[in-house]
Design a protein around this motif. Structure first.
Motif, short mmCIF file in Angstrom:
data_model
loop_
_atom_site.label_atom_id
_atom_site.label_comp_id
_atom_site.label_asym_id
_atom_site.label_seq_id
_atom_site.Cartn_x
_atom_site.Cartn_y
_atom_site.Cartn_z
N PRO A 196 9.05 66.99 -35.37
CA PRO A 196 9.00 65.65 -35.67
C PRO A 196 7.28 65.57 -35.69
CG PRO A 196 9.02 65.45 -33.20
CD PRO A 196 9.45 66.96 -33.70
N ARG A 197 6.83 64.46 -36.49
CA ARG A 197 5.52 64.32 -36.40
C ARG A 197 4.69 64.03 -35.12
NH1 ARG A 197 3.84 59.71 -40.62
NH2 ARG A 197 1.70 60.43 -40.03
N VAL A 198 5.53 63.25 -34.35
CA VAL A 198 5.30 62.98 -32.92
C VAL A 198 6.37 62.87 -31.90
CG1 VAL A 198 4.66 60.81 -31.63
CG2 VAL A 198 3.20 61.63 -33.40
N CYS A 199 6.47 63.37 -30.86
CA CYS A 199 7.41 63.10 -29.86
C CYS A 199 7.00 62.16 -28.63
CB CYS A 199 7.69 64.38 -29.11
SG CYS A 199 6.62 64.85 -28.06
N MET A 200 7.77 61.43 -28.30
CA MET A 200 7.53 60.40 -27.36
C MET A 200 8.72 60.76 -26.25
SD MET A 200 6.33 56.97 -29.32
CE MET A 200 5.42 56.34 -27.99
N PRO A 201 8.20 61.31 -25.02
CA PRO A 201 9.32 61.77 -24.12
C PRO A 201 9.56 60.31 -23.25
CG PRO A 201 7.08 62.51 -23.29
CD PRO A 201 7.03 62.06 -24.77
N ILE A 202 10.88 60.30 -22.92
CA ILE A 202 11.19 58.95 -22.12
C ILE A 202 12.43 59.47 -21.20
CG2 ILE A 202 10.80 57.19 -23.79
CD1 ILE A 202 13.72 57.51 -24.83
N HIS A 203 13.19 58.70 -20.45
CA HIS A 203 14.30 58.85 -19.50
C HIS A 203 13.78 59.98 -18.56
CE1 HIS A 203 18.34 59.77 -18.43
NE2 HIS A 203 18.83 58.98 -19.20
N SER A 204 12.76 59.81 -17.81
CA SER A 204 12.14 60.95 -16.99
C SER A 204 11.31 60.34 -15.84
CB SER A 204 11.64 61.85 -17.97
OG SER A 204 10.83 62.80 -17.13
N LEU A 205 11.44 60.83 -14.81
CA LEU A 205 10.32 60.63 -13.59
C LEU A 205 9.02 61.15 -14.08
CD1 LEU A 205 12.89 60.62 -10.60
CD2 LEU A 205 12.20 58.85 -11.81
N GLN A 206 9.16 62.47 -14.47
CA GLN A 206 7.81 62.94 -15.02
C GLN A 206 7.98 63.25 -16.67
OE1 GLN A 206 8.34 66.25 -12.40
NE2 GLN A 206 7.94 65.20 -10.50
N PRO A 207 7.61 62.43 -17.38
CA PRO A 207 7.65 62.41 -18.74
C PRO A 207 6.54 63.38 -19.43
CG PRO A 207 6.97 60.29 -18.33
CD PRO A 207 7.21 60.94 -16.95
N TRP A 208 5.30 63.49 -18.69
CA TRP A 208 4.51 64.20 -19.17
C TRP A 208 4.67 65.78 -19.26
CZ3 TRP A 208 4.49 61.77 -14.48
CH2 TRP A 208 4.24 62.46 -13.17
N ARG A 209 5.74 66.17 -18.55
CA ARG A 209 6.14 67.58 -18.54
C ARG A 209 6.83 68.04 -19.75
NH1 ARG A 209 7.56 68.53 -12.06
NH2 ARG A 209 5.28 69.06 -11.33
N ILE A 210 7.16 67.18 -20.56
CA ILE A 210 7.94 67.23 -21.54
C ILE A 210 7.32 67.28 -23.06
CG2 ILE A 210 10.02 66.38 -23.07
CD1 ILE A 210 10.87 67.72 -20.71
N GLY A 211 7.25 68.44 -23.87
CA GLY A 211 6.32 68.44 -24.90
C GLY A 211 6.19 69.73 -25.19
N ILE A 243 12.57 61.55 -27.38
CA ILE A 243 13.52 62.77 -26.53
C ILE A 243 13.43 62.35 -25.08
CG2 ILE A 243 11.38 64.00 -26.17
CD1 ILE A 243 13.36 66.54 -27.05
N GLU A 244 15.02 62.54 -24.59
CA GLU A 244 14.96 62.39 -23.07
C GLU A 244 14.31 63.66 -22.41
OE1 GLU A 244 17.28 63.98 -20.73
OE2 GLU A 244 19.26 64.69 -21.84
N GLY A 245 14.04 63.38 -20.91
CA GLY A 245 13.35 64.20 -20.25
C GLY A 245 13.97 64.37 -19.10
N THR A 246 15.17 63.92 -18.62
CA THR A 246 15.60 64.15 -17.55
C THR A 246 15.33 64.97 -16.37
OG1 THR A 246 17.71 62.68 -18.07
CG2 THR A 246 17.88 63.50 -15.97
N ARG A 247 15.27 66.45 -16.80
CA ARG A 247 15.20 67.37 -16.18
C ARG A 247 13.84 68.08 -16.26
NH1 ARG A 247 20.44 71.25 -16.57
NH2 ARG A 247 19.43 72.40 -15.00
#
Length: 447
Positions: free
Chosen positions: A396-411, A203-207
């Motif tokens: 989903p069983r699992v999400c993996m955040p990408i496309h982000s400067l701070q991906p840990w904030r997506i979830g 999943i993208e996380g640009t914002r």
């Protein structure tokens, strides 16, 4: 026993430049194939051009993936295909360097956009082996089945990619939003994705850093209203800058120009794309630099007889036009000598933001000629809260955040998460062992 594995080549801690590889047996599917701006390494520009992908690899602007780039003669046993979610450069910028024999799957809309970009000399310009796929149709490559599901991102053909292997189901969101003119496309994607029951959602996380009031989010409808208001009440010239790969945005400027009794005046490349995607031709085109246009563009102007306007024609008559002036044509202002109190509506054209060195130079040009800078854009990316809602709806069983400067904030605390690492090989065993993030894992303090 064969099983599905996947690996991140790029895009885990950057906005754009996503490159993910999924493997099963002797087959490999890679998506996307973009370049990303990085301020920490030597860069190339219009004067300093890379000779090949090897130059980009040498300075960290392209990942070292054996067997996909032209000029790379390393032998690989994998049969490889590439899939592209949409036509923005941070998802397609490496296509000019890809081997011409590799199949490249795209949606029909993205394929058409790439063809039009080639015609105006802004595309890959390589004889690539495109395989255009109708929306929601399944296509096969070895053990992979893949499908393009439309999402709203503001550019034709933008899609999420669904992937089935003999033992796994994966979804790559591409880039998407819920505040555009086609919210229904993204909502339909969510419905289809939930029914697909994915093992992994990339999943993208640009914002991801967007922690403000959701009501402050600028929608495409806000842009339509804002362009109209700015154009109707402008005391002098109205100039604007749009991203030509978002032709639908031009409807806002066309309607505003008509309401204000101004003639819409476009750059030739933008005009060509607007005409081919939206079927519109009631505008004028700048006549400057006509001799330098690509052959297809020059022929189109001749065949359609679209009105051409010189910079000298609008000097002193700015109130009769709403004129596009891209960054690379700002020198037109020297000829126009705009009256004070004119406006320059920046509507997501290049330069895209303050991270680009050209941004400050653009502002200096506008200040020098007395033009007021007005931000008039809408992000192509979902807000953080919308992304969380999308994630929780799909389950989903699992999400993996990408496309982000701070991906840990997506979830979400409702969905297990794996934070991706470059070059690590993942499998369904990782999915089974994934844990649900806690509130502290998101670290929502503004950094």
């Amino acid at each position: 026993m064969q099983s599905t594995t996947w690996k991140f080549y790029a895009g885990t801690n950057t906005i754009g430049g996503n490159i993910i590889g999924v493997e099963y047996g002797s087959y490999r599917l890679i998506f996307d194939m973009g370049r990303v701006f990085r301020g920490d390494v030597p860069s190339f520009d219009e004067r300093l051009r890379p000779r090949s992908a090897l130059d980009l690899m040498a300075v960290g602007l392209a990942p070292d993936i054996a067997g996909i780039f032209q000029g790379d003669d390393r032998a690989v046993s994998m049969q490889t295909a590439i899939a592209i979610s949409h036509c923005h450069l941070d998802h397609t910028g490496l296509l000019p360097y890809i081997r011409t024999d590799l199949p490249i799957f795209t949606s029909t809309g993205t394929h058409r956009m790439l063809q039009v970009l080639d015609a105006v000399a802004d595309g890959p310009r390589s004889p690539l082996s495109y395989r255009a796929v109708e929306p929601e149709a399944w296509v096969h490559f070895g053990p992979f089945d893949l499908q393009f599901i439309p999402v709203d991102h503001g550019t034709p053909g933008a899609s999420a990619i669904f992937i089935k292997t003999p033992d796994a189901r994966l979804i790559y969101t591409g880039d998407l939003r819920l505040h555009g003119l086609h919210r229904d496309e993204t909502e339909r994607f969510v419905t289809i994705a939930k029914a697909f029951r994915p093992d992994v959602l990339f999943i993208e996380g640009t914002r991801s850093s967007d922690l403000g009031d959701p009501s402050e989010n600028v929608s495409e409808h806000d842009v339509v209203r804002g362009v109209l208001e700015q154009t109707l009440h402008a005391p002098a010239g109205v100039y604007f800058n749009v991203y030509e790969r978002h032709p639908e945005r031009l409807h806002a400027f066309r309607r505003a120009a008509s309401a204000a009794n101004r003639e819409l005046l476009l750059d030739a490349v933008t005009a060509y794309m607007y005409h081919h995607f939206e079927g519109v031709s009631d505008f004028a085109v700048w006549a400057e630099e006509e001799a330098q246009l690509p052959q297809a563009l020059s022929r189109w102007l001749h065949d359609t007889g679209i009105k051409r306007v010189h910079t000298a024609d609008i000097r002193g008559l700015e109130h009769l036009y709403a004129a596009q002036i891209p960054y690379n044509k700002l020198h037109y202002l020297i000829d126009i000598q705009p009256a004070q109190d004119g406006r320059y509506l920046h509507s997501d054209g290049t330069p895209l933001g303050p991270y680009d060195p050209a941004w400050m130079n653009m502002l200096r040009w506008l200040d020098y000629f007395g033009l007021e800078f007005v931000a008039m854009g809408s992000s192509g990316h979902a807000t953080r809260s919308d992304l969380v809602n999308i994630l929780e709806a799909i389950e989903p069983r699992v999400c993996m955040p990408i496309h982000s400067l701070q991906p840990w904030r997506i979830g979400s605390p409702q969905v297990p998460r794996i934070m991706p690492c470059i070059s690590h090989v993942y499998s369904l065993a990782d999915v089974a062992n994934a844990t649900v993030p806690t509130a502290s894992d998101f670290n929502l303090t503004v950094l």
